[in-house]
Structures are given as C-alpha cells and as structure tokens.
Design an enzyme around this catalytic site. Structure first.
Site, PDB file in Angstrom:
ATOM      1  N   TYR A 158     -20.722 -52.903 -39.021  1.00 36.17           N
ATOM      2  CA  TYR A 158     -20.593 -52.014 -37.855  1.00 36.17           C
ATOM      3  C   TYR A 158     -21.955 -51.383 -37.630  1.00 36.17           C
ATOM      4  O   TYR A 158     -22.350 -50.434 -38.296  1.00 36.17           O
ATOM      5  CB  TYR A 158     -19.525 -50.949 -38.090  1.00 36.17           C
ATOM      6  N   ASP A 199     -19.317 -55.651 -35.002  1.00 37.14           N
ATOM      7  CA  ASP A 199     -19.874 -54.967 -33.842  1.00 37.14           C
ATOM      8  C   ASP A 199     -21.297 -54.547 -34.186  1.00 37.14           C
ATOM      9  O   ASP A 199     -21.512 -53.551 -34.873  1.00 37.14           O
ATOM     10  CB  ASP A 199     -19.005 -53.746 -33.506  1.00 37.14           C
ATOM     11  N   ASN A 201     -23.546 -53.653 -32.014  1.00 40.22           N
ATOM     12  CA  ASN A 201     -24.040 -52.729 -30.995  1.00 40.22           C
ATOM     13  C   ASN A 201     -25.355 -53.203 -30.390  1.00 40.22           C
ATOM     14  O   ASN A 201     -26.231 -52.394 -30.054  1.00 40.22           O
ATOM     15  CB  ASN A 201     -24.193 -51.311 -31.571  1.00 40.22           C
ATOM     16  N   ASP A 327     -11.434 -50.234 -27.154  1.00 41.88           N
ATOM     17  CA  ASP A 327     -12.366 -50.544 -26.078  1.00 41.88           C
ATOM     18  C   ASP A 327     -13.122 -51.838 -26.342  1.00 41.88           C
ATOM     19  O   ASP A 327     -14.002 -52.213 -25.571  1.00 41.88           O
ATOM     20  CB  ASP A 327     -13.340 -49.389 -25.857  1.00 41.88           C
ATOM     21  N   HIS A 328     -12.781 -52.516 -27.431  1.00 38.02           N
ATOM     22  CA  HIS A 328     -13.366 -53.812 -27.771  1.00 38.02           C
ATOM     23  C   HIS A 328     -12.292 -54.893 -27.732  1.00 38.02           C
ATOM     24  O   HIS A 328     -11.090 -54.607 -27.766  1.00 38.02           O
ATOM     25  CB  HIS A 328     -13.986 -53.784 -29.168  1.00 38.02           C
ATOM     26  N   CYS A 565     -14.318 -39.654  -1.966  1.00 44.38           N
ATOM     27  CA  CYS A 565     -15.479 -40.516  -2.176  1.00 44.38           C
ATOM     28  C   CYS A 565     -15.842 -41.202  -0.862  1.00 44.38           C
ATOM     29  O   CYS A 565     -14.977 -41.448  -0.014  1.00 44.38           O
ATOM     30  CB  CYS A 565     -15.205 -41.551  -3.267  1.00 44.38           C
ATOM     31  N   CYS A 590     -16.394 -41.121  -7.879  1.00 48.10           N
ATOM     32  CA  CYS A 590     -15.299 -41.986  -7.421  1.00 48.10           C
ATOM     33  C   CYS A 590     -14.317 -42.207  -8.557  1.00 48.10           C
ATOM     34  O   CYS A 590     -14.714 -42.408  -9.710  1.00 48.10           O
ATOM     35  CB  CYS A 590     -15.874 -43.320  -6.932  1.00 48.10           C
TER      36      CYS A 590
END
Length: 949
Positions: A158, A199, A201, A327-328, A565, A590
């Site tokens: 990681y 990950d 990064n 989120d992965h 928006c 937005c």
C-alpha cells in the site's frame, strides 16, 4: 492454476459488514491469494471476525506509527487452503514477513525472506544518509506484507499518497520505494521470481489517468515506476498494461467525493507487477520469462465498482445515502502451469498465532486478578450437565474459590460472560425445582455471583478499543429494559435479572434484535413500578412523524436557497475550503458526478463563492428596533472594507502586468479587416480546433431596460449583434424567455428575431467567417414553445449539424454552412447528434459569480488548466474575461465593474502561455468588446496556423 487478487478495501470492517462476513467477502473475490490494502486496522482492533475465515490463512501488517491518526493504512494477505498443515498448495506460503526493511521486531525473531540485510545508516541517491530510525518510521505504517510461496515471493503493497508540497512526506514516499527496490533487486539477484501487487498510488502513464495534464509523465514517482518496467529497461511486466496495451478508460480508483465512478472518471493506481523466469527450465530468461509463459489473463473486476448494484442509489452530490463499496476496484491475475510445493506448514507469523487472535494477550483484569475464579466447561458439556440435572434431580454445584472480597474476579472468556451468567441462573433454577431449595437463597447466591462477575466485566470492557463479537454483545434495547423487583428487595439496581424474569432473557440478549424501537425514548424512573418493564417512557409515533416532516421542510427550504449551476440549472451543493488562506470559506459547486468534459450529463464545473456576511451584519440583521446609527455605521464599514479589497485586487493585476507584460505568440498581429479576419488566415489552412474565438457575454443587451434607469445594471454590450460580428466577435451569447424576447434576469428587450436577422445579415456579407450562436433559456423563465424547431426554420441553410468530426475540419470543408447554433433549453429535449442544433455540452465554461478581478483571473487560469488540449477536445471551452456586480458592493453598474478586468485580456493570454496552457485556450469572451480584444484572439489563431503556438 493460481489466481491472485489485489483490492484496496478502504477499511476492512466496512467491507466485511457490506458482504455479511469475512468469508463471504473472500469467496466473492474467488481467488487463491487475496491481497487487501488500506485495512485501517490497528493491533488493538484485531478480532477473529475480520481476520480469521474458515479455509483461509491470513498474514497482516498494521500501522505502528505514533502520528495520532488512529487506524489507517494496513495490509492483509489471505491465502485459500484446504489444509494449514502438511500442505503442498502454492497458495500457502512457506514463509512470511511483516514489513520490508528487515528491521521489524517480527523480522528479527525469524530469518528474513531471502536473507535480506540492511546495514544502517544507508546511503541513498538523492536522499543522503538514512538512519535506522527513519527506516523504521517508513516500515511502521503497515504498508507491506511479504509472503514466500516457494515459486515466487509476493509483495502486498500500500503505497503512500502525498501532496507535492509536503516535503517530508515526499521524502517518505521516495525512501519507501527506494528501499523496496533494493529488496526486489536482492531477490531477483538470487534467482527468485518477484510479484508486486497492491495500491501503489502511482498512475504510470497518461493513458492511466482520466485528466492527465501536459507533463503528467515527468513527475518523479511516475518516472520511477516506469523505470521498473520492461519496456523502459526494468525487470517487471505491468501485467494489465502488457495484456491490454491500448485500452483506455481502464481505471481502478475513483474520487468518491465527486461520484467519479458514475462516468468512469478515475485513474489506474492498483497494479500487478511480475518478474522472473518461467518454469520451463530454459537457459535464457529473456526468451522465457514468467509473464508470456504463465500469465493467462489479467483484468479489472469492474463488477465491484460502487453503485453497480440495482439496490444502490446513484451518486447525487452527497445528498443521497452513501454508495456501498470501496473507492477502488479489484484487479486479478491468473497464472497457469504452476507446480505444487513440497509439504510445508503455515508459517509462524500467520494471524492465527497472534496473541490478539489466540486470546493469550494479558489484560488489566488478568494482571490484577485475585478474586473469585469461575471454572466452567464449554457449552456442550454444560448442556449435557443440564440434561443430567433434569433427569436425575441432582444438585449442580458452582465450583469456585473464595478469596478476599475486594479483589477482581477473573473469567476465562470475557466474550461469554453473559452466557455464563445465564447458564448458571438456569442451572440453579433447575436445581431448585428438583431439590426444593428456597427461592430467596438461590436469588441471593446468584445476585452475589453476578454482581462480582458484572464488576469484572465492566472493568474489562472500559477501554473503547476493546471490541467484542456481535454474537455476544448486549443490544441497545438491554439498556432500556428495567429489571423486575419485589417490594423490599434491596438490590433493585442490580443488572442481574431475578429468576422470575428468566423467561425473557433469551429475547433480551437475542443478537438479531439489536435495534431500538422508535417508541423507546428514556428509561423508567426508579421510583415507578418496576414490574411492568414492557411500558417504557415513549414518544408517540405521530410526534416522530411530525419531526420528520418538519426536517423535510427545512431541507426543502435549504434546497430552495441554493444557487443553480450554470450548466444544468440545478441546485448546487455547498462545500467549504479545507486549507489555505480561504480555509472555512463556503462555496457552491455543481451537484452532478464528475466526468469527462465532453459529457453534458456530467458535472458542468460550476463554481461559485458563497456571499460572505460579516458578523456585524448578521448580528444587526437579527435585531429588531436596534440603533439605526450603529446599523448604518456597520454598513458603511463593510462597504469600505469591500472597496479596499477590490482596490487591492486591481492593483495586484496592474503589478502583474508591469512585471510580466503582454507578449505571447501572435501578439503583434493586427488583421487588415476584423470583419473578415478568419478569411485572411486562409479557409484551407485554418482548422476549427485552432481557432481562438473572440466572444461577447450577454450579447443582445445593447437596448435592454430603460436608458439611464435600469439599463446600466444589465447592459453588457453597447453594440448590436451585427456590429459585434463586424467588429470581429465570433461567439454570440443570447438569453431568451418564453415569449421569444431577449432578456437579462427580469429585464427584457427586443425579440430574438432581431438577433437572428443580424446573424443572417453578417453571414450574407461574408464568405468564410464561422460563427457560434448560443441561445439559452434564462433562469426563472420557461422555454419558448417549439423554439428548437423555430431556430432551424430561421437559420437552416447556415447551420452546421452536430458532429464531433467538425473540430478537426478546415473552414473550407465546412462551407457553405458557417453557423454552429447551441440551444440550451431548461426543460425541452436537448438536441441530439446529427441534428441541426448542438446540445449544451458542446459549449462549456466555469463561471464564478464575483466582482473581484484577480479572483476571477486566477479562477479562469485554474479551470482552463484542467481542460484537455484543443487538439484532443470534442467541445468548446469558454473563458469569460468578466466580473459581475455584487449586491453587497455599492457599485452595481456593469460597465465600471467589468472594467476592473477588461483591460487585462492580453495579460491573461500571456500568463496562459507562460504556464504552458496556451494549447488549451479556445473561446475567450468579454463585456463591451473592442478591437484590441479581437486582435489578441486573431493573433493566437494565426500563430497556431503558422506553427508558432
């Protein structure tokens, strides 16, 4: 066949809860070796429900640093095995190691994999001398687990995520990968095969990032990662990219704050890198490496993307419930023809041997124990004893030793305390029924035992970090359930339920019944009747419903106060600045999910600062009948401060102009005739994407409102549309209302037919000039009926149909059609590809509502930098060199306000080129257009045609 999966879970406990259990999560991934990153577990948090699963062996690393951030980072490798002992499976490692420096205490207690030794201090190029303490700091964040599977060594990584301006963490990340590189090179020199998954990064190339900017691949860590790959002379294959070299949009990580997964707007930072020889015993590693010989496939498991389930709501700017999932997205690799290993057992560093898992870790209770010691058997033996009690009528005896009563009781399994107490009560009742013992004596005995055990339990669980299995945790309902007591009973405050309420205990401790009924609001006072515990103090359902409706009304009012928006005319969402000079300041963006700029359904990029209201104004506005002189003083004070801010920003732009100048490619060019400046550049040479289009903002406002009364507050142009086109403008911006009249807010002017006549007149007088006409329904108004059809009827012979191929065509290829008409309705259907009109997504901008010139200048530069180059763009992006009057400023007329920025158009172009953004400028609009503004845009266009820009 061996399948390996890497997955950043963004917290292992949430993923376990999402799937129901750890075993279900692992089975869903269906792999022999599963590598998790960002588990967010500390050693104190470890428990069997998140580490141990039947059929899997686990190897973990947790954060040990003292940064005060709580549980973060962390990696875990799960190996699917049929047997943990005497196994020949490749998935079961022969050795494992926490960390990668070889300096961890766990590594010292056993041999490091590959006998890796770091002699400290270490000299590292670009980092100087690195001490042992610094190396341990890098290795203490729980970012690596190494498992040796005999045929290959697997690194579960990681990688740190850092901000470029954080020098300390940049050095941390650089050292992290430099030492890892040493470890990999050491193993490869020994002839080992090395697999690196996780990950990292780092997105190595522009193809791996949705919004890669120029110079993206020059970043230090991206250059380092590419240097490790075979195509750049390194030892590793990037398994996914080697299998799919041309695939675009293959992303594994998405920004969940902006819902980026909805439109696949992410980056590929989860990798599988492999290096080493194949198993064919060939002499040449180059001819026979493990990737071409044994890698069957490598893919992204896209069905794990957040929001894929039909039961999950789509991202709605944070106003809906959060989407489940990380989120992965996981990535997997399948290898074939991997031979079995010699018989081996699970390494001693496996999670099964950790004291936190085995239950051998000493607690404060065991350290202080001198009290009563319960010796009880397991559940099955107790059940058998129960049967014998019922059958033979023999008294069951509780076995215990009495020691001084002030000491703390010890129990062998804290998790089972409630069940132990419950079984003892049941046993005593059964014995009472068969032997005739008195009820009072039995109750007194049980109350004494239970109070001591309960005191021990309260000590054992006082630490917030001490987690219990859900199956044994008391429910919230139990805190509201009152014990029954008889009159005169002195132990009314005991948490132990007397024997006459034993029948309700199973319901009370039912692990499935862990939600508090909505009627329960508070416990019954001690002075009330404790016998009826089923009637707690409550709040009626009607009142709850009223509260819910009132909250919904509040939310609706909040929604109505939000600005809309500019791209979709939908309520924005509020955000606040987290750091920097504007920290805490509110702004609006937005609400739609982030996506490619060409997607009109995605986030339109709208940004707007919230109006800042001073404390004095807020205080005074809340007063009724306050001192008018004080209110007036506060008002003038705020106006003075506002004027000072405006003046300082104007001076800042003037300073930038004197320091930087206005030189840019083509800045010296002056068209012979601005009316035909495109024709001068050559229709055969000039392509649509090369044009810098000079545009006007609120183009048809030259006669709006009443002269000298309302006109100064809305007039943005003093020339008619025809005069603007003849002066060189090529983008016209018109707002309409339901009666087909041009308007600006509440003020209306002539019919839109005047604008259409002016456009037709100009096109009739020229031969090679192309115009963009934007027509949009003004906010607060309805679309004119059948207006799209009306535009086609009026402009049909001039209209260029909606087609993305237009952007790379020359002007000559478009002739005789020379008008791109963008129709932006509020409710009517948007134009479709191939139709004569263009939809709203093909003309975009990032407008912010401010009268501060440098603020708008910087915003324009920032948002322009986020766009792709014009050569790669399939839409028009507009930069508006304007500022807007604000209600909290005494100057409300358009002309004096917009003059604050109007004269800095050339400075803007010069700074754009200086920052390397010159290839992104496309539509440049202004209020009160003049010849110098047109010349600047025409000059950049000429430089592009000539190859000078």
């Amino acid at each position: 066949m061996v399948k390996i999966v890497t997955y950043n879970v963004n917290g292992l406990r949430p993923r376990v809860a999402q799937h129901g259990s750890l075993r279900r999560l692992l089975d869903a991934l269906d792999a022999d070796i599963i590598c998790f990153q960002e588990t967010k577990l500390s050693r104190q948090d470890l428990s069997g429900d998140v580490i141990m699963a039947e059929g899997y062996e686990a190897f973990i690393s947790c954060n040990r640093s003292l940064k005060g951030r709580g549980a973060y980072s962390g990696v875990a490798t799960f190996c699917r095995v049929t047997s943990a002992f005497s196994s020949q499976e490749v998935a079961l490692p022969v050795a494992a190691e926490e960390g990668f420096t070889g300096l961890q205490e766990t590594a010292k207690n056993s041999e490091t994999i590959g006998d890796f030794v770091l002699v400290t201090p270490v000299e590292e190029e670009g980092l100087g001398e690195v001490t042992k303490e610094e190396l341990l700091k890098v290795d203490n964040e729980g970012r690596c687990v190494i498992t040796d599977h005999g045929h290959f060594v697997l690194f579960n990584i990681y990688g740190p995520a850092v901000e470029e301006d954080d020098i300390e963490r940049v050095r941390f990340k650089l050292l992290f990968y430099k030492i890892l590189q040493r470890r990999w090179e050491h193993l490869l020199a020994l002839g080992k095969r090395v697999f690196v998954v996780g990950d990292l990064n780092i997105a190595p190339s522009s193809i791996d990032r949705c919004d890669a900017q120029p110079g993206f691949e020059k970043q230090t860590f991206r250059k380092w990662l590419r240097s490790m790959l075979r195509e750049h002379g390194g030892p590793f294959f990037d398994a996914f990219r080697s299998k799919h070299p041309e695939r675009v949009g293959a992303y594994t990580c998405f920004n969940q704050k902006v819902g980026a997964e909805v439109y696949n707007y992410g980056s590929r930072i989860d990798h599988i890198l492999i290096s080493g020889a194949c198993f064919h015993h060939c002499g040449s590693v180059d001819d026979h490496s493990i990737f071409p010989c044994h890698v069957e496939e490598c893919e992204i498991m896209d069905h794990f993307r957040r929001g894929n389930s039909e039961n999950m709501s789509m991202w709605k700017g944070g106003r809906s419930s959060k989407l489940e999932g990380s989120d992965h997205i996981p990535v997997y690799i399948v290898l074939n023809e991997i031979p079995e290993l010699p018989v081996h057992n699970t390494p001693s560093s496996a999670a099964r041997y950790l004291p936190e898992i085995r239950g051998r870790q000493q607690s404060i209770v065991s350290f202080l124990r001198k009290g009563m010691i319960y010796e009880h058997k397991d559940a099955m033996s107790m059940d058998r004893a129960d049967e014998s009690c019922c059958g033979g009528g023999l008294e069951r005896k509780a076995i215990y030793k009495e020691e001084p009563p002030t000491d703390i009781a010890k129990f062998s399994k804290g998790n089972d305390l409630h069940s132990v107490i419950k079984r003892k009560i049941r046993d005593q009742l059964l014995n009472e029924g068969s032997s005739g013992n008195s009820h009072n004596s039995t109750a007194a005995l049980l109350a004494t035992q239970s109070r001591k055990a309960s005191f021990s339990c309260s000590k054992a669980v006082s630490n917030k970090k001490n987690k219990h299995n859900l199956s044994s945790q008391p429910t919230i309902k139990s805190f509201f359930q009152q014990p029954k007591s008889k009159p005169g009973d002195s132990s009314t405050n005991s948490i132990v339920t007397p024997p006459d309420t034993l029948h309700g205990m199973d319901e009370l401790h039912d692990p499935k019944n862990d939600c508090l009924p909505e009627s329960i609001q508070c416990t019954t006072p001690a002075t009330e009747d404790q016998g009826n515990s089923d009637v707690p103090c409550s709040l009626s359902t009607d009142k709850c419903n009223e509260a819910t409706l009132e909250w919904q009304r509040i939310q609706q009012r909040m929604k109505m106060t939000l600005p809309l928006c500019k791209g979709h005319h939908e309520p924005c969402i509020p955000r606040s600045v987290k750091k920097g000079s504007n920290i805490g300041r509110l702004f609006y963006v937005c609400a739609r999910a982030q996506g490619p700029a060409s997607n009109q359904e995605a986030n339109c990029g709208h940004f707007q600062w919230a109006t800042v209201k001073s404390k004095e104004k807020r205080r005074d506005s809340g007063k009724k009948g306050g001192n008018p002189l004080e209110a007036m003083g506060a008002f003038f004070s705020s106006q003075v401060n506002r004027r000072k801010l405006v003046t300082s920003e104007k001076q800042a732009l003037a300073t930038r102009l004197s320091a930087g100048g206005e030189a840019f490619p083509g800045s010296e060019h002056r068209p012979a005739d601005r009316k035909t400046w495109m024709a001068e550049l050559g229709p055969e040479r000039l392509r649509v994407h090369q044009l810098v289009w000079p545009g006007t903002h609120d183009s048809a406002t030259n006669k709006i409102g009443i002269p000298f009364v309302t006109r100064p507050f809305a007039q943005c142009q003093s020339l008619s549309v025809y005069e603007q086109l003849a002066a060189g403008a090529r983008v016209i911006d018109v707002r309409v209302q339901e009666e087909r009249r041009v308007c600006h807010g509440v003020l209306a002017t002539y019919s839109v037919d005047v604008v259409l006549d002016d456009v037709r007149r100009f096109l009739g007088e020229t031969a090679s000039e192309v115009v963009i006409l934007e027509v949009r329904t003004e906010f607060g108004h309805d679309d004119p009926p059948e207006f799209g059809r009306y535009l086609v009827e009026q402009l049909g012979e001039h209209l260029i149909p909606q087609d993305e191929a237009v952007f790379h065509k020359t002007i000559a290829e478009l002739l005789p059609r020379r008008l791109i008409c963008v129709w932006k309705p509020r409710k009517s259907p948007a134009p479709k590809p191939g139709e004569p009109l263009w939809s709203a997504g093909y003309l975009r901008d990032n407008w912010i509502d401010t009268d501060l010139p440098e603020t708008k200048f910087e915003s324009n530069v920032k948002f322009l930098g986020e766009q792709p180059p014009v050569a790669d763009r399939r839409f028009f992006y507009r930069v508006e060199n304007t500022v807007t009057p604000q209600a909290d400023n005494p100057v409300l007329c358009v002309r004096p306000v917009t003059r604050r920025i109007h004269g800095y158009a050339r400075l803007f172009i010069a700074e754009v080129f200086a920052k390397g953004l010159g290839d992104k400028l496309q539509v440049f609009s202004t209020d009160f257009i003049d010849g110098d503004f047109v010349d600047a845009c025409a000059g950049v266009t000429k430089a592009r045609v000539d190859g000078a820009a």
